[in-house]
Write an enzyme that holds these catalytic residues in place. Structure first.
Site, PDB file in Angstrom:
ATOM      1  CG  ASP A 135       5.402   3.921   2.030  1.00 50.66           C
ATOM      2  OD1 ASP A 135       5.520   4.749   2.945  1.00 50.66           O
ATOM      3  OD2 ASP A 135       4.597   3.826   1.204  1.00 50.66           O
ATOM      4  CE  LYS A 165      -1.286   7.074   6.747  1.00 51.37           C
ATOM      5  NZ  LYS A 165      -0.880   5.881   5.851  1.00 51.37           N
ATOM      6  CG  PHE A 221      -1.895   1.112   1.119  1.00 53.19           C
ATOM      7  CD1 PHE A 221      -2.940   1.390   0.269  1.00 53.19           C
ATOM      8  CD2 PHE A 221      -1.493   2.424   1.652  1.00 53.19           C
ATOM      9  CE1 PHE A 221      -3.689   2.466   0.217  1.00 53.19           C
ATOM     10  CE2 PHE A 221      -2.396   3.648   1.695  1.00 53.19           C
ATOM     11  CZ  PHE A 221      -3.487   3.514   0.959  1.00 53.19           C
TER      12      PHE A 221
HETATM   13  C1  LIG Z   1      -1.097   6.102   4.292  1.00 53.77           C
HETATM   14  C2  LIG Z   1       0.087   5.674   3.551  1.00 53.77           C
HETATM   15  C3  LIG Z   1       0.270   6.065   2.283  1.00 53.77           C
HETATM   16  C4  LIG Z   1      -0.546   7.201   1.724  1.00 53.77           C
HETATM   17  O1  LIG Z   1      -0.410   8.278   2.546  1.00 53.77           O
HETATM   18  P1  LIG Z   1      -1.797   9.295   2.275  1.00 53.77           P
HETATM   19  O2  LIG Z   1      -1.385  10.332   3.011  1.00 53.77           O
HETATM   20  O3  LIG Z   1      -2.873   8.692   2.520  1.00 53.77           O
HETATM   21  O4  LIG Z   1      -1.823   9.755   0.961  1.00 53.77           O
HETATM   22  C5  LIG Z   1       1.569   5.528   1.505  1.00 53.77           C
HETATM   23  N1  LIG Z   1       2.109   4.565   1.895  1.00 53.77           N
HETATM   24  C6  LIG Z   1       1.855   4.007   3.134  1.00 53.77           C
HETATM   25  C7  LIG Z   1       2.503   2.860   3.672  1.00 53.77           C
HETATM   26  C8  LIG Z   1       0.834   4.350   4.094  1.00 53.77           C
HETATM   27  O5  LIG Z   1       0.614   3.769   5.175  1.00 53.77           O
END
Ligand SMILES: *Cc1c(COP(=O)(O)O)cnc(C)c1O
Length: 399
Positions: A225, A254, A140
Site C-alpha cells: 500500500d 492520493k 492504516f
Molecule cells: C490515505 C490512505 C488510504 C486511504 O485512502 P482514501 O483515499 O482516504 O480512501 C489507504 N492507505 C494508506 C496507506 C493511506 O495513507
C-alpha cells in the site's frame, strides 16, 4: 464571513467524524494556503500526501480545464479517449503490465484484496472461502468495513462490526511473524513500506526485502500500500525501491490525483490481473476521462519536477535541521524523504495548534506524533522559513 461563523455552520450541518484545526482555508498556491481572514500558512500536511504537486499546480489546472470542457464521464460502459493513455503512462512509469483504476484509496485497497483472493482461488488453488490475507498491526488502509475490520485501532472498529473474516494480524517489522503466519491458504501479505497514519513508523532496513522473499517462497502475493508513501514522498518514486522490491500488487492513490480529484489504482502483471472478467468488479467513476486527464498531468509533474529527488535531498536536510531543535518534549524525530514524524512525550494536538498560530499547518497522528509532510515542490527557503516558527511553537507551547 469570518472563520468562527463558517466553523459554526460547518459543525452544525456536518457529521462530527473529524476534529479539524480551527482554520478556514479559501485559497492555495504551491506550498502556501490562505485563510478567510487573509492569513498565510505553510501547508505541512499536503492533504495526507495527496498534494505532493502543491496546491493548484498550473499544469494540472490547465489539463483539468481542457478536459472539463470536452468530456468528464462516460462510465466504463463505453471507451473514452483518455483512459488507455493514462494507464499506459502509469504502467510504463511503474513497470507493470496492467492497471485497474478506482477513485479513493480505500477502494483501491478493496480492489487489491479482491484480486488477491480471486488469484488465490483460481491460480493458487485455495479451497472455496478459505483464502487468508496477512496484515500488520498499527496499519492504516482506509475506512471501509472490511478494512477497519483488520485494523488494530479500537476506535476505527468500535461499533462497526461484524467484519469480513480471514485477515490475520501480525506485528509490523517482524519477519519471523510473517513466516509463522503463512499457511497453505495464505494468498497475500498487505503492508505499508512506512506506516504513515500509524505515526511515521519506519521498519528496519531489509524488512521489506525479507518479507518479499518469504512471500515468493510460499507463493503469496506481496501487496504494498503506497497510497501515502508513493509518488516521491519518501525520496524514491516508491518507498519499496529502497529495498529493490517490486510488489506483486502495488496500490496507489492520493497524489495520483494531484490534489484535484480522487484517482487511485492497483498495478500488477497480467498473471494476476487476468482473474478479473467483465462484471467481476467496477466503479461508475473509476477511470473516467477527467480523472485520466488529471492523473496524466499529475504524473507528468512528478517526473518533470523530479519530486522524488527533491524529497530525498530536502528531507534529509530538513530532518537534520529539525534535530537541532532542542526541546524536552521531543522524544524522537524520524522520517524518510519528506515524510517526517516528531514523536512527543505529550499529546501532539496542542503543539499543532501552536504551530498553526505560527503559520505552519501540520496535524497530529497517533496522538503523540506531529507529522511534517509538505508538498514536494517545496523549496529550501520555504523550509527555512518554517524552522524558526516550528522552534517557537515548541518553545511557547505549555499546557
Ligand atoms: C490515505 C490512505 C488510504 C486511504 O485512502 P482514501 O483515499 O482516504 O480512501 C489507504 N492507505 C494508506 C496507506 C493511506 O495513507
Amino acid at each position: 464571513m469570518r472563520s468562527q461563523e463558517i466553523i459554526k455552520i460547518t459543525e452544525k450541518f456536518s457529521a462530527h467524524n473529524y476534529h479539524p484545526l480551527p482554520v478556514v482555508l479559501k485559497k492555495g498556491k504551491g506550498v502556501w494556503v490562505w485563510d478567510v481572514e487573509g492569513k498565510k500558512y505553510l501547508d505541512m500536511l499536503s492533504g495526507y500526501s495527496a498534494l505532493n504537486q502543491g496546491h493548484c499546480h498550473p499544469e494540472i489546472v490547465k489539463a483539468t480545464k481542457k478536459q472539463i470542457e470536452s468530456l468528464t464521464l462516460t462510465s466504463r460502459a463505453f471507451y473514452n479517449d483518455k483512459l488507455g493513455f493514462f494507464l499506459q503512462k502509469l504502467c510504463s512509469l511503474t513497470g507493470y503490465e496492467k492497471a485497474l483504476p478506482m477513485n479513493s484509496g480505500a477502494e483501491a485497497v478493496e480492489t487489491a484484496i479482491k484480486a488477491a483472493r480471486k488469484w488465490g482461488y483460481y491460480k493458487k488453488g485455495v479451497k472455496k472461502d478459505k483464502a487468508e490475507i496477512i496484515v500488520c498491526e498499527n496499519n492504516f488502509h482506509g475506512r471501509t468495513i472490511t478494512i477497519v475490520g483488520f485494523s488494530s485501532e479500537c476506535q476505527y472498529r468500535d461499533g462497526f462490526g461484524p467484519f469480513t473474516p480471514n485477515f490475520k494480524m501480525i506485528p509490523y517489522n517482524d519477519v519471523h511473524a510473517l513466516k509463522k503466519a503463512i499457511n497453505k491458504n495464505t494468498v497475500g501479505f498487505l503492508v505499508e513500506p512506512v506506516q504513515g497514519e500509524g505515526g511515521v513508523i519506519i521498519p528496519d532496513d531489509g524488512y521489506l526485502n525479507e518479507c518479499y522473499k518469504i512471500c515468493k517462497e510460499n507463493n503469496v502475493l506481496f501487496i504494498a500500500d503506497e497510497i501515502q508513501t508513493g509518488f516521491g514522498r519518501t525520496g524514491r518514486l516508491f518507498a519499496c525501491e529502497y529495498e529493490n522490491v517490486k510488489p506483486d500488487i502495488l496500490i496507489v492513490g492520493k497524489a495520483l490525483g494531484g490534489g484535484f480529484y480522487p484517482v487511485s489504482a492497483i498495478l500488477c502483471d497480467k498473471r494476476i490481473m487476468d482473474v478479473f472478467k467483465p462484471g467481476d468488479h467496477g466503479s461508475t467513476f473509476g477511470g473516467n476521462p477527467l480523472a485520466s486527464a488529471i492523473g496524466m498531468a499529475a504524473l507528468d509533474v512528478i517526473i518533470k519536477e523530479n519530486l522524488p529527488g527533491r524529497a530525498y535531498e530536502l528531507g534529509n536536510w530538513f530532518m537534520e535541521e529539525l534535530k537541532k531543535i532542542k526541546n524536552p518534549v521531543i522524544k524522537e524525530i524520524r522520517g524518510k524523504g519528506l515524510l517526517i514524524g516528531i514523536e512527543l512525550k505529550k499529546k501532539a494536538r496542542p503543539y499543532c495548534e501552536a504551530l498553526m498560530k505560527n503559520g505552519v499547518l501540520a496535524k497530529d497522528t497517533h496522538d503523540y506524533v506531529v507529522r511534517f509532510a509538505p508538498p514536494l515542490v517545496i523549496k529550501k527557503e520555504e523550509l527555512k522559513w518554517a524552522l524558526p516558527r516550528i522552534k517557537k511553537a515548541f518553545d511557547t507551547c505549555v499546557f
